[in-house]
Design a protein around this motif. Sequence first.
Motif, PDB file in Angstrom:
ATOM      1  N   MET A   1     -29.812 -24.726 -33.257  1.00  0.00           N
ATOM      2  CA  MET A   1     -30.773 -23.381 -33.231  1.00  0.00           C
ATOM      3  C   MET A   1     -31.245 -23.551 -34.697  1.00  0.00           C
ATOM      4  SD  MET A   1     -29.168 -19.421 -33.391  1.00  0.00           S
ATOM      5  CE  MET A   1     -27.420 -20.159 -33.685  1.00  0.00           C
ATOM      6  N   ARG A   2     -32.541 -23.182 -34.489  1.00  0.00           N
ATOM      7  CA  ARG A   2     -33.456 -22.978 -35.709  1.00  0.00           C
ATOM      8  C   ARG A   2     -34.134 -21.943 -35.994  1.00  0.00           C
ATOM      9  NH1 ARG A   2     -38.271 -24.869 -37.533  1.00  0.00           N
ATOM     10  NH2 ARG A   2     -39.100 -25.871 -35.615  1.00  0.00           N
ATOM     11  N   LEU A   3     -34.059 -21.284 -37.023  1.00  0.00           N
ATOM     12  CA  LEU A   3     -34.779 -20.268 -37.429  1.00  0.00           C
ATOM     13  C   LEU A   3     -36.144 -20.247 -38.074  1.00  0.00           C
ATOM     14  CD1 LEU A   3     -31.727 -18.290 -39.112  1.00  0.00           C
ATOM     15  CD2 LEU A   3     -32.941 -17.697 -37.081  1.00  0.00           C
ATOM     16  N   ALA A   4     -37.005 -19.389 -37.504  1.00  0.00           N
ATOM     17  CA  ALA A   4     -38.510 -19.265 -38.465  1.00  0.00           C
ATOM     18  C   ALA A   4     -38.349 -17.799 -38.625  1.00  0.00           C
ATOM     19  CB  ALA A   4     -39.468 -19.292 -37.166  1.00  0.00           C
ATOM     20  N   ILE A   5     -38.612 -17.842 -40.085  1.00  0.00           N
ATOM     21  CA  ILE A   5     -38.639 -16.775 -40.964  1.00  0.00           C
ATOM     22  C   ILE A   5     -39.853 -16.294 -41.545  1.00  0.00           C
ATOM     23  CG2 ILE A   5     -37.528 -15.238 -42.972  1.00  0.00           C
ATOM     24  CD1 ILE A   5     -35.101 -17.301 -42.394  1.00  0.00           C
ATOM     25  N   ASP A   6     -40.611 -15.267 -41.216  1.00  0.00           N
ATOM     26  CA  ASP A   6     -42.007 -14.611 -41.619  1.00  0.00           C
ATOM     27  C   ASP A   6     -41.636 -13.851 -43.139  1.00  0.00           C
ATOM     28  OD1 ASP A   6     -44.388 -13.796 -42.364  1.00  0.00           O
ATOM     29  OD2 ASP A   6     -44.896 -13.690 -40.301  1.00  0.00           O
ATOM     30  N   TYR A   7     -41.589 -14.694 -44.218  1.00  0.00           N
ATOM     31  CA  TYR A   7     -41.276 -13.799 -45.250  1.00  0.00           C
ATOM     32  C   TYR A   7     -42.439 -12.839 -45.727  1.00  0.00           C
ATOM     33  CZ  TYR A   7     -37.490 -17.038 -46.145  1.00  0.00           C
ATOM     34  OH  TYR A   7     -36.214 -17.962 -45.898  1.00  0.00           O
TER      35      TYR A   7
ATOM     36  N   LEU B   1     -22.416 -19.049 -34.328  1.00  0.00           N
ATOM     37  CA  LEU B   1     -23.114 -18.138 -35.004  1.00  0.00           C
ATOM     38  C   LEU B   1     -24.286 -17.483 -34.098  1.00  0.00           C
ATOM     39  CD1 LEU B   1     -23.425 -19.241 -38.614  1.00  0.00           C
ATOM     40  CD2 LEU B   1     -21.817 -17.567 -37.880  1.00  0.00           C
ATOM     41  N   ARG B   2     -24.301 -18.001 -32.828  1.00  0.00           N
ATOM     42  CA  ARG B   2     -25.425 -17.437 -32.096  1.00  0.00           C
ATOM     43  C   ARG B   2     -25.656 -16.150 -31.883  1.00  0.00           C
ATOM     44  NH1 ARG B   2     -29.718 -19.247 -28.791  1.00  0.00           N
ATOM     45  NH2 ARG B   2     -29.025 -21.594 -29.219  1.00  0.00           N
ATOM     46  N   ASP B   3     -24.495 -15.487 -31.459  1.00  0.00           N
ATOM     47  CA  ASP B   3     -24.420 -13.725 -31.150  1.00  0.00           C
ATOM     48  C   ASP B   3     -24.895 -13.116 -32.280  1.00  0.00           C
ATOM     49  OD1 ASP B   3     -23.769 -14.503 -28.648  1.00  0.00           O
ATOM     50  OD2 ASP B   3     -21.587 -14.057 -28.826  1.00  0.00           O
ATOM     51  N   GLU B   4     -24.413 -13.432 -33.318  1.00  0.00           N
ATOM     52  CA  GLU B   4     -24.562 -12.658 -34.560  1.00  0.00           C
ATOM     53  C   GLU B   4     -26.180 -12.965 -35.215  1.00  0.00           C
ATOM     54  OE1 GLU B   4     -22.656 -13.982 -38.401  1.00  0.00           O
ATOM     55  OE2 GLU B   4     -21.200 -13.977 -36.822  1.00  0.00           O
ATOM     56  N   VAL B   5     -26.654 -14.293 -34.919  1.00  0.00           N
ATOM     57  CA  VAL B   5     -27.896 -14.410 -35.250  1.00  0.00           C
ATOM     58  C   VAL B   5     -29.011 -13.813 -34.484  1.00  0.00           C
ATOM     59  CG1 VAL B   5     -29.617 -16.274 -35.392  1.00  0.00           C
ATOM     60  CG2 VAL B   5     -27.480 -16.543 -36.410  1.00  0.00           C
ATOM     61  N   GLU B   6     -28.584 -13.768 -33.123  1.00  0.00           N
ATOM     62  CA  GLU B   6     -29.514 -13.197 -32.231  1.00  0.00           C
ATOM     63  C   GLU B   6     -29.536 -11.649 -32.512  1.00  0.00           C
ATOM     64  OE1 GLU B   6     -28.407 -14.109 -28.068  1.00  0.00           O
ATOM     65  OE2 GLU B   6     -29.493 -16.118 -28.137  1.00  0.00           O
TER      66      GLU B   6
ATOM     67  N   CYS C   1     -30.549  -7.738 -41.273  1.00  0.00           N
ATOM     68  CA  CYS C   1     -30.182  -8.852 -40.816  1.00  0.00           C
ATOM     69  C   CYS C   1     -28.745  -9.549 -41.570  1.00  0.00           C
ATOM     70  CB  CYS C   1     -31.162 -10.073 -40.884  1.00  0.00           C
ATOM     71  SG  CYS C   1     -31.878 -10.148 -42.556  1.00  0.00           S
ATOM     72  N   GLU C   2     -28.708  -9.087 -42.666  1.00  0.00           N
ATOM     73  CA  GLU C   2     -27.521  -9.430 -43.472  1.00  0.00           C
ATOM     74  C   GLU C   2     -26.121  -8.655 -42.786  1.00  0.00           C
ATOM     75  OE1 GLU C   2     -27.148  -8.032 -47.482  1.00  0.00           O
ATOM     76  OE2 GLU C   2     -26.265  -9.754 -48.120  1.00  0.00           O
ATOM     77  N   ALA C   3     -26.525  -7.273 -42.524  1.00  0.00           N
ATOM     78  CA  ALA C   3     -25.399  -6.623 -42.020  1.00  0.00           C
ATOM     79  C   ALA C   3     -24.831  -7.157 -40.661  1.00  0.00           C
ATOM     80  CB  ALA C   3     -25.873  -5.284 -41.527  1.00  0.00           C
ATOM     81  N   GLU C   4     -25.855  -7.912 -39.880  1.00  0.00           N
ATOM     82  CA  GLU C   4     -25.417  -8.580 -38.499  1.00  0.00           C
ATOM     83  C   GLU C   4     -25.148 -10.018 -38.687  1.00  0.00           C
ATOM     84  OE1 GLU C   4     -25.312  -7.153 -35.757  1.00  0.00           O
ATOM     85  OE2 GLU C   4     -26.562  -5.366 -35.860  1.00  0.00           O
ATOM     86  N   ALA C   5     -25.598 -10.556 -39.590  1.00  0.00           N
ATOM     87  CA  ALA C   5     -25.197 -12.048 -39.805  1.00  0.00           C
ATOM     88  C   ALA C   5     -25.129 -12.404 -41.406  1.00  0.00           C
ATOM     89  CB  ALA C   5     -26.230 -12.897 -39.046  1.00  0.00           C
ATOM     90  N   PRO C   6     -23.895 -12.021 -41.943  1.00  0.00           N
ATOM     91  CA  PRO C   6     -23.910 -12.300 -43.406  1.00  0.00           C
ATOM     92  C   PRO C   6     -23.584 -13.683 -43.918  1.00  0.00           C
ATOM     93  CG  PRO C   6     -21.911 -11.211 -42.578  1.00  0.00           C
ATOM     94  CD  PRO C   6     -22.888 -11.195 -41.348  1.00  0.00           C
ATOM     95  N   ASP C   7     -23.345 -14.734 -42.878  1.00  0.00           N
ATOM     96  CA  ASP C   7     -23.064 -16.075 -43.296  1.00  0.00           C
ATOM     97  C   ASP C   7     -24.454 -16.531 -43.129  1.00  0.00           C
ATOM     98  OD1 ASP C   7     -20.492 -15.902 -43.133  1.00  0.00           O
ATOM     99  OD2 ASP C   7     -20.200 -16.186 -41.223  1.00  0.00           O
ATOM    100  N   VAL C   8     -25.401 -15.883 -42.658  1.00  0.00           N
ATOM    101  CA  VAL C   8     -26.804 -16.630 -42.592  1.00  0.00           C
ATOM    102  C   VAL C   8     -27.931 -16.069 -43.427  1.00  0.00           C
ATOM    103  CG1 VAL C   8     -28.552 -17.239 -40.743  1.00  0.00           C
ATOM    104  CG2 VAL C   8     -26.360 -17.345 -40.202  1.00  0.00           C
TER     105      VAL C   8
ATOM    106  N   GLU D   1     -30.938 -22.258 -42.464  1.00  0.00           N
ATOM    107  CA  GLU D   1     -31.998 -22.175 -41.135  1.00  0.00           C
ATOM    108  C   GLU D   1     -31.554 -22.850 -39.978  1.00  0.00           C
ATOM    109  OE1 GLU D   1     -35.790 -23.012 -42.870  1.00  0.00           O
ATOM    110  OE2 GLU D   1     -35.652 -21.697 -44.683  1.00  0.00           O
ATOM    111  N   THR D   2     -30.389 -23.755 -40.062  1.00  0.00           N
ATOM    112  CA  THR D   2     -30.137 -24.238 -38.628  1.00  0.00           C
ATOM    113  C   THR D   2     -28.637 -23.759 -38.477  1.00  0.00           C
ATOM    114  OG1 THR D   2     -29.591 -26.158 -39.718  1.00  0.00           O
ATOM    115  CG2 THR D   2     -31.793 -25.948 -38.835  1.00  0.00           C
ATOM    116  N   PRO D   3     -28.407 -22.475 -37.911  1.00  0.00           N
ATOM    117  CA  PRO D   3     -27.058 -22.117 -37.759  1.00  0.00           C
ATOM    118  C   PRO D   3     -26.440 -22.682 -36.711  1.00  0.00           C
ATOM    119  CG  PRO D   3     -28.566 -20.423 -37.954  1.00  0.00           C
ATOM    120  CD  PRO D   3     -29.437 -21.547 -37.856  1.00  0.00           C
ATOM    121  N   SER D   4     -24.964 -22.907 -36.674  1.00  0.00           N
ATOM    122  CA  SER D   4     -24.338 -23.727 -35.834  1.00  0.00           C
ATOM    123  C   SER D   4     -24.286 -22.669 -34.296  1.00  0.00           C
ATOM    124  CB  SER D   4     -22.751 -23.770 -35.991  1.00  0.00           C
ATOM    125  OG  SER D   4     -22.158 -22.678 -36.302  1.00  0.00           O
TER     126      SER D   4
END
Length: 64
Positions: A1-7, A43-48, A16-23, A37-40
Motif C-alpha cells: 500500500m502506498r500513501l498519497a499526501i496532499d500537504y 497497518l491497513r485498518d488503521e491507515v484506512e 490521522c496520528e490518533a488513528e495511526a500513530p505508527d504512520v 509512506e508504504t505501510p505494511s
Amino acid sequence: MRLAIDYDKCTGLGMCEAEAPDVFEIQADGTLLCLDETPSEALRDEVEAACASCPTEALRIVEG
Ligand code: SF4
C-alpha cells in the motif's frame, strides 16, 4: 500500500496520528510528518481509518 499526501490540504489537526500513530506524526511546528509512506498490510485498518478521519481529505491510499 502506498500513501498519497496532499500537504497543501493538511491543516495539522492530527486526526490521522490518533488513528495511526505508527504512520503519522504531527511535529512541534504543527506540520505533518509521514513516518512510512508504504505501510505494511498489517497497518491497513488503521491507515484506512486515518484516511477516513482526515477532515480535509488530504490522505489517500493510491496503491494496493
Ligand atoms: S488528519 Fe488530515 S489534516 Fe489532520 S493532520 Fe492528518 S492529514 Fe493533516
